[in-house]
Design an enzyme around this catalytic site. Structure first.
Site, mmCIF file in Angstrom:
data_model
loop_
_atom_site.group_PDB
_atom_site.id
_atom_site.type_symbol
_atom_site.label_atom_id
_atom_site.label_comp_id
_atom_site.label_asym_id
_atom_site.label_seq_id
_atom_site.Cartn_x
_atom_site.Cartn_y
_atom_site.Cartn_z
ATOM 1 N N ASP A 12 0.851 -1.186 0.000
ATOM 2 C CA ASP A 12 0.000 0.000 0.000
ATOM 3 C C ASP A 12 0.884 1.232 0.000
ATOM 4 O O ASP A 12 2.060 1.179 0.357
ATOM 5 C CB ASP A 12 -0.905 0.005 1.233
ATOM 6 C CG ASP A 12 -2.099 0.939 1.085
ATOM 7 O OD1 ASP A 12 -2.344 1.399 -0.043
ATOM 8 O OD2 ASP A 12 -2.774 1.205 2.086
ATOM 9 N N GLU A 53 1.991 3.949 -4.108
ATOM 10 C CA GLU A 53 1.497 2.575 -4.264
ATOM 11 C C GLU A 53 2.521 1.721 -5.027
ATOM 12 O O GLU A 53 2.818 0.580 -4.641
ATOM 13 C CB GLU A 53 0.163 2.595 -5.029
ATOM 14 C CG GLU A 53 -0.983 3.262 -4.302
ATOM 15 C CD GLU A 53 -1.735 2.309 -3.386
ATOM 16 O OE1 GLU A 53 -1.249 1.190 -3.164
ATOM 17 O OE2 GLU A 53 -2.805 2.713 -2.904
ATOM 18 N N ASP A 80 -4.985 -2.612 -2.757
ATOM 19 C CA ASP A 80 -6.276 -1.939 -2.924
ATOM 20 C C ASP A 80 -6.203 -0.834 -3.981
ATOM 21 O O ASP A 80 -7.135 -0.044 -4.132
ATOM 22 C CB ASP A 80 -6.788 -1.375 -1.597
ATOM 23 C CG ASP A 80 -5.834 -0.387 -0.953
ATOM 24 O OD1 ASP A 80 -5.417 0.569 -1.627
ATOM 25 O OD2 ASP A 80 -5.513 -0.551 0.238
ATOM 26 N N ASP A 129 -1.383 -0.855 4.937
ATOM 27 C CA ASP A 129 -1.839 0.518 5.114
ATOM 28 C C ASP A 129 -1.262 1.105 6.399
ATOM 29 O O ASP A 129 -0.805 2.251 6.435
ATOM 30 C CB ASP A 129 -3.366 0.553 5.147
ATOM 31 C CG ASP A 129 -3.917 1.950 5.391
ATOM 32 O OD1 ASP A 129 -3.924 2.746 4.450
ATOM 33 O OD2 ASP A 129 -4.306 2.238 6.538
ATOM 34 N N HIS A 227 -17.628 34.387 11.302
ATOM 35 C CA HIS A 227 -17.256 35.715 11.792
ATOM 36 C C HIS A 227 -18.269 36.218 12.816
ATOM 37 O O HIS A 227 -19.421 35.743 12.885
ATOM 38 C CB HIS A 227 -17.163 36.699 10.623
ATOM 39 C CG HIS A 227 -18.466 36.870 9.894
ATOM 40 N ND1 HIS A 227 -19.486 37.674 10.348
ATOM 41 C CD2 HIS A 227 -18.912 36.318 8.736
ATOM 42 C CE1 HIS A 227 -20.502 37.633 9.524
ATOM 43 N NE2 HIS A 227 -20.195 36.807 8.523
ATOM 44 N N GLU A 303 -17.876 34.714 1.142
ATOM 45 C CA GLU A 303 -19.305 34.398 1.164
ATOM 46 C C GLU A 303 -19.884 34.426 -0.251
ATOM 47 O O GLU A 303 -19.276 34.947 -1.193
ATOM 48 C CB GLU A 303 -20.035 35.406 2.066
ATOM 49 C CG GLU A 303 -21.527 35.207 2.221
ATOM 50 C CD GLU A 303 -21.926 33.831 2.772
ATOM 51 O OE1 GLU A 303 -21.767 32.845 2.024
ATOM 52 O OE2 GLU A 303 -22.407 33.760 3.917
#
Length: 423
Positions: A12, A53, A80, A129, A227, A303
């Site tokens: 892995d 990998e 995997d 892993d 905020h 925003e």
């Protein structure tokens, strides 16, 4: 002719950022009883998941050659990574220039007839892993991974024993017995390692969240601070990135200071990133002043642009732009009147910003000072919730929410709309 020794290589690799700090892990197992014969792991610096990998695969095959230099072997590689398995099996073409030399090196290590490849789900590749994450953790500390400090095999729960899945290669020999002794010795030494870690003031990463595995390394943790109040906030007026860019009110400044004191008491923040709009910069600067950190500006955290609705209340928008408001409420692809941003456009911007920040701050805890829509969008995306969920979340001024992003790409919502520091 001698009977080939049947082995399994599980490999892995991972990258905390893709590209980002990367490492690999590989383990050689006896196919008869799943005994661990060899482990390898290494931190390799900044690289992609695919490179890591392949490096894990190469390390596993090299370990086989070192274990059995003069013995014929039959190796079953289990990974995997669909890409590596398919490319090494010859079913997928290798186009990327970084992959070609790695695939060629892997193919040169053992005769092609002695190696087969199998894809397995991630949950069945925990040993390798864990090794990869141990290597990346060691690299982050400026250290090299060593097998003596590894707990990968001990913390691995395998599916039904490999002996039940693969043809037997004969009775267990000295190598399998030796591996069993090594595992027993490691298990006996584990309390001592834990005591040493406690004495040094360190500890293993705790399990976080329901059912989340402890073998994914430290996540990128985003502490999301809305905020503080502006003059428009109590009147519930649309206040986005296309309006007058209001500053914090006196109440808003007090809220920012309260948040700063709460963060100082917790002592977990390592970086601060803010929307470019003034109300967020003022909030972020209050926290930065208290913690002695700098503020980095990220335009992607601004925003929504509410177009012609900026500065208006919901009732005023309903009166002046009723049909547009109805469409906006019904579809994330609809934009506010006058060239504003749709929620779909905001989600695209925020998700791209999220990915950049995860790569930049892998393994760190970062304060993101931003607005209602970006925070709700990050929470929605983390939960996989539909766009209409944006209208079903309460997000108070100066509230705190938290999302952690793990190395396997899975987020974990830890906190939403906490205002306890304001009471």
């Amino acid at each position: 002719m001698s009977v080939p020794r049947k082995l399994v290589v599980e490999a892995d690799g991972g990258s905390r950022g893709n590209p980002g700090p990367a490492g690999y892990g590989a383990v050689v197992l006896d196919a008869a009883d799943a005994a661990t014969l060899a482990e390898a792991a290494e931190y390799i610096g900044v690289a992609t998941n695919n490179v890591a990998e392949y490096r894990g695969l190469i390390a596993g095959l090299k370990a086989v050659k070192e274990l059995f230099p003069d013995t014929p072997v039959q190796v079953r590689v289990r990974m995997d990574s669909k890409l590596v398995v398919e490319q090494m099996s010859g079913r997928w073409k290798i186009n990327h220039p970084d992959m070609k030399p790695l695939a060629a090196e892997a193919a040169s290590l053992l005769p092609a007839s002695s190696v087969t490849y199998e894809w397995i789900p991630r949950e069945r590749n925990k040993h390798a892993d864990r090794l990869a994450n141990e290597a990346m953790d060691a690299g982050r500390r400026g250290e090299r991974w060593t097998p003596e400090a590894s707990s990968a095999d001990l913390e691995t729960t395998r599916p039904p024993a490999l002996a039940e899945q693969l043809p037997p290669s004969g009775p267990p020999g000295d190598a399998a017995a030796g591996a069993a002794k090594v595992r027993a010795a490691m298990a006996a030494a584990r309390p001592a390692r834990a005591a040493a870690a406690a004495q040094a003031g360190t500890s293993a990463s705790p399990q976080v969240g329901w059912g989340s595995a402890p073998d994914l390394g430290e996540p990128a943790t985003f502490v999301l601070l809305r905020h503080g109040e502006t003059a428009l906030t109590p009147e519930k007026r649309f206040s986005g990135s296309g309006g007058s860019d209001p500053e914090l009110s006196e109440t808003g400044r007090d809220q920012a200071v309260s948040a700063a004191e709460a963060f100082a008491a917790r002592g977990v923040l390592q970086d601060i990133v803010s929307s470019p709009l003034r109300r967020c910069r003022q909030t972020a600067e209050a926290v930065a002043l208290r913690l002695g950190l700098e503020v980095r500006i990220e335009d992607g955290l601004r925003e929504t642009d509410f177009g012609a609705w900026e500065g208006l209340t919901f009732a005023e928008v309903r009166e002046r732009h009723g049909p547009d408001l109805t469409t906006w409420l019904a579809s994330p692809d609809a934009a506010p009147t006058g060239g504003g941003e749709s929620f779909a456009e905001v989600a695209e911007r925020v998700s791209a910003t999220r990915d950049r920040l995860i790569a930049r701050y892998a393994g760190r805890t970062v304060l993101l000072v931003t607005h209602v829509t970006p925070i709700k969008t990050l929470v929605r995306l983390a939960l996989g919730a539909p766009p209409e969920s944006l209208f079903r979340m309460e997000l108070s001024p100066a509230s705190v929410s938290t999302v952690a992003y793990y190395a396997d790409g899975n987020p974990s919502l830890r906190l939403l709309n906490d205002t306890s520091h304001l009471r």
